[in-house]
Enzyme design. Structure first.
Site, PDB file in Angstrom:
ATOM      1  N   LEU A   1       0.804  -1.224   0.000  1.00  0.00           N
ATOM      2  CA  LEU A   1       0.000   0.000   0.000  1.00  0.00           C
ATOM      3  C   LEU A   1       0.838   1.277   0.000  1.00  0.00           C
ATOM      4  CD1 LEU A   1      -2.654  -1.194   2.593  1.00  0.00           C
ATOM      5  CD2 LEU A   1      -2.753  -1.329   0.098  1.00  0.00           C
TER       6      LEU A   1
ATOM      7  N   ARG B   1       4.083  -0.708  -8.355  1.00  0.00           N
ATOM      8  CA  ARG B   1       5.120  -1.148  -9.288  1.00  0.00           C
ATOM      9  C   ARG B   1       6.329  -0.226  -9.299  1.00  0.00           C
ATOM     10  NH1 ARG B   1       2.886  -4.832 -13.239  1.00  0.00           N
ATOM     11  NH2 ARG B   1       0.667  -4.978 -12.885  1.00  0.00           N
TER      12      ARG B   1
ATOM     13  N   GLY C   1      -1.831   6.479  -2.362  1.00  0.00           N
ATOM     14  CA  GLY C   1      -2.967   6.389  -3.292  1.00  0.00           C
ATOM     15  C   GLY C   1      -4.050   5.484  -2.712  1.00  0.00           C
ATOM     16  N   HIS C   2      -3.628   4.301  -2.242  1.00  0.00           N
ATOM     17  CA  HIS C   2      -4.598   3.391  -1.607  1.00  0.00           C
ATOM     18  C   HIS C   2      -5.234   4.052  -0.379  1.00  0.00           C
ATOM     19  CE1 HIS C   2      -1.655   0.388  -3.411  1.00  0.00           C
ATOM     20  NE2 HIS C   2      -2.801   0.005  -3.957  1.00  0.00           N
TER      21      HIS C   2
ATOM     22  N   GLN D   1      -5.782 -11.684 -13.312  1.00  0.00           N
ATOM     23  CA  GLN D   1      -5.643 -10.449 -14.077  1.00  0.00           C
ATOM     24  C   GLN D   1      -4.214 -10.219 -14.568  1.00  0.00           C
ATOM     25  OE1 GLN D   1      -6.917  -8.046 -10.598  1.00  0.00           O
ATOM     26  NE2 GLN D   1      -5.407  -6.564 -11.269  1.00  0.00           N
TER      27      GLN D   1
ATOM     28  N   SER E   1       2.321   4.077  -7.478  1.00  0.00           N
ATOM     29  CA  SER E   1       1.968   2.723  -7.900  1.00  0.00           C
ATOM     30  C   SER E   1       2.852   1.745  -7.150  1.00  0.00           C
ATOM     31  CB  SER E   1       2.193   2.562  -9.410  1.00  0.00           C
ATOM     32  OG  SER E   1       2.205   1.185  -9.753  1.00  0.00           O
TER      33      SER E   1
ATOM     34  N   GLY F   1      -9.484   3.969  -7.942  1.00  0.00           N
ATOM     35  CA  GLY F   1      -8.703   5.112  -8.384  1.00  0.00           C
ATOM     36  C   GLY F   1      -8.946   5.464  -9.840  1.00  0.00           C
TER      37      GLY F   1
HETATM   38  P1  AMP Z   1      -3.910  -1.833  -6.916  1.00  0.00           P
HETATM   39  O1  AMP Z   1      -3.485  -2.266  -5.533  1.00  0.00           O
HETATM   40  O2  AMP Z   1      -2.809  -1.289  -7.740  1.00  0.00           O
HETATM   41  O3  AMP Z   1      -4.765  -2.861  -7.610  1.00  0.00           O
HETATM   42  O4  AMP Z   1      -4.860  -0.583  -6.679  1.00  0.00           O
HETATM   43  C1  AMP Z   1      -5.975  -0.654  -5.823  1.00  0.00           C
HETATM   44  C2  AMP Z   1      -6.804   0.579  -6.000  1.00  0.00           C
HETATM   45  O5  AMP Z   1      -6.016   1.733  -5.695  1.00  0.00           O
HETATM   46  C3  AMP Z   1      -7.313   0.767  -7.438  1.00  0.00           C
HETATM   47  O6  AMP Z   1      -8.633   1.260  -7.389  1.00  0.00           O
HETATM   48  C4  AMP Z   1      -6.365   1.793  -7.985  1.00  0.00           C
HETATM   49  O7  AMP Z   1      -6.937   2.570  -9.036  1.00  0.00           O
HETATM   50  C5  AMP Z   1      -6.114   2.657  -6.770  1.00  0.00           C
HETATM   51  N1  AMP Z   1      -4.865   3.391  -6.911  1.00  0.00           N
HETATM   52  C6  AMP Z   1      -3.653   2.891  -7.284  1.00  0.00           C
HETATM   53  N2  AMP Z   1      -2.741   3.876  -7.367  1.00  0.00           N
HETATM   54  C7  AMP Z   1      -3.386   5.032  -7.057  1.00  0.00           C
HETATM   55  C8  AMP Z   1      -2.988   6.406  -6.979  1.00  0.00           C
HETATM   56  N3  AMP Z   1      -1.738   6.795  -7.233  1.00  0.00           N
HETATM   57  N4  AMP Z   1      -3.928   7.323  -6.626  1.00  0.00           N
HETATM   58  C9  AMP Z   1      -5.202   6.947  -6.360  1.00  0.00           C
HETATM   59  N5  AMP Z   1      -5.641   5.666  -6.425  1.00  0.00           N
HETATM   60  C10 AMP Z   1      -4.743   4.730  -6.765  1.00  0.00           C
END
Ligand code: AMP
Length: 281
Positions: free
Chosen positions: A33, A187, A36-37, A61, A185, A147
């Site tokens: 995390l 990543r 953003g999360h 996915q 991210s 996001g």
């Molecule tokens: P993930 O863990 O990458 O699958 O992301 C989980 C959620 O967090 C998804 O809804 C993403 O769009 C959101 N998310 C990822 N990166 C960001 C960010 N930088 N800002 C806002 N939301 C984000």
């Protein structure tokens, strides 16, 4: 904060929330995390009484097993961050808990999933909708937060939710960025220091596009501007560039006269980064 590993535990806990008359918000994540999360958690907390976060690196996915294996994980850190953020329940299921009888039953938004980024990553959005539908059924939230950074994903989930009549409001949340503008991210930690520095080019290209749109431009000129900006960064390889109608993701052309979405995917040494921007004339 409750830490659940099984769907049964999670359902029982959410039933308790419901009995108390509380509303429930869901934030699905793949863990590792960042802020953003946590902004999605804050959005859910602002709208519902109880917040449930899921951490699940969803194999269906991912296109390549290597990408799945390399996905960063740090459960202890994630739990500490969620606790500090005031989350009520975190569900961390094993693959066998989410797909106890395999993945024969799939959910797919057939048109939206296979256009644009879906062409670059075949099967990706089908995996996303398949797992999100399952998570919706496990938790049964009133709202779910996603996001805007994953722009097409957000549209795909909105469509699935409408089409399958899930009684869940989908909340889109703005992209949270690092100080230099790179979209946060999980990543990003996999980038070499040189690629990490070069990765600011995504935000740079989108910001130039935003300015150009405000000054008056065409879709074709926007594409040239963005592709040229990425090409000028030798470490970057453009993998996807889509300029589409912000509502239905239909391809557009000619003068930009209404709010338009730009979706960008750029590779750095095998790591695919994505970013997006809605631009308005
Ligand atoms: P993930 O863990 O990458 O699958 O992301 C989980 C959620 O967090 C998804 O809804 C993403 O769009 C959101 N998310 C990822 N990166 C960001 C960010 N930088 N800002 C806002 N939301 C984000």
């Amino acid at each position: 904060m409750l830490i659940c590993r099984t769907v049964a535990e999670c359902r029982a806990a959410v039933a308790g929330f419901r009995q108390a008359g509380d509303t429930v918000g869901l934030v699905p994540t793949m863990g590792y995390l960042h802020d953003g999360h946590l902004s999605l958690v804050a959005a859910a907390k602002a709208r519902t009484d109880r917040v449930v976060v899921t951490i699940f690196v969803n194999p269906t996915q991912f296109g390549e097993a290597a990408d799945l294996d390399a996905y960063p994980r740090d459960e202890a850190r994630d739990i500490a961050l969620l606790q500090a953020a005031g989350v009520d329940l975190v569900l961390i299921p094993e693959v066998a808990e989410v797909y106890p009888q395999g993945d024969e039953t799939i959910v797919e938004t057939t048109r939206l999933a296979n256009m644009l980024h879906g062409k670059v990553r075949p099967g990706h959005f089908r995996g996303v909708t398949t797992v999100v539908a399952r998570l919706f059924n496990f938790v049964g939230p009133d709202i779910a937060c996603f996001g805007e950074k994953d722009y097409q994903q957000l549209q795909v989930i909105r469509k699935m939710t409408r089409d399958l009549a899930f009684p869940i409001e989908i909340v889109g949340c703005p992209t949270v960025r690092e100080a230099d503008g790179l979209a946060m991210s999980s990543r990003n930690v996999r980038l070499t220091p040189e690629d990490r520095a070069a990765a600011v080019v995504l935000n740079k290209a989108l910001t130039l596009a935003e300015d150009a749109t405000r000054a008056g431009t065409t879709v074709e000129a926007l594409r040239d501007l963005i592709a040229g900006t990425i090409a000028a960064e030798p470490r970057a390889t453009l993998r996807g560039l889509d300029v589409v109608h912000a509502g239905d993701l239909a391809e557009v052309s000619g003068p930009v006269t209404e709010t338009t979405a730009i979706m960008l995917s750029v590779e750095f040494g095998g790591i695919l980064l994505i970013d997006q921007r809605e631009v308005t004339p």
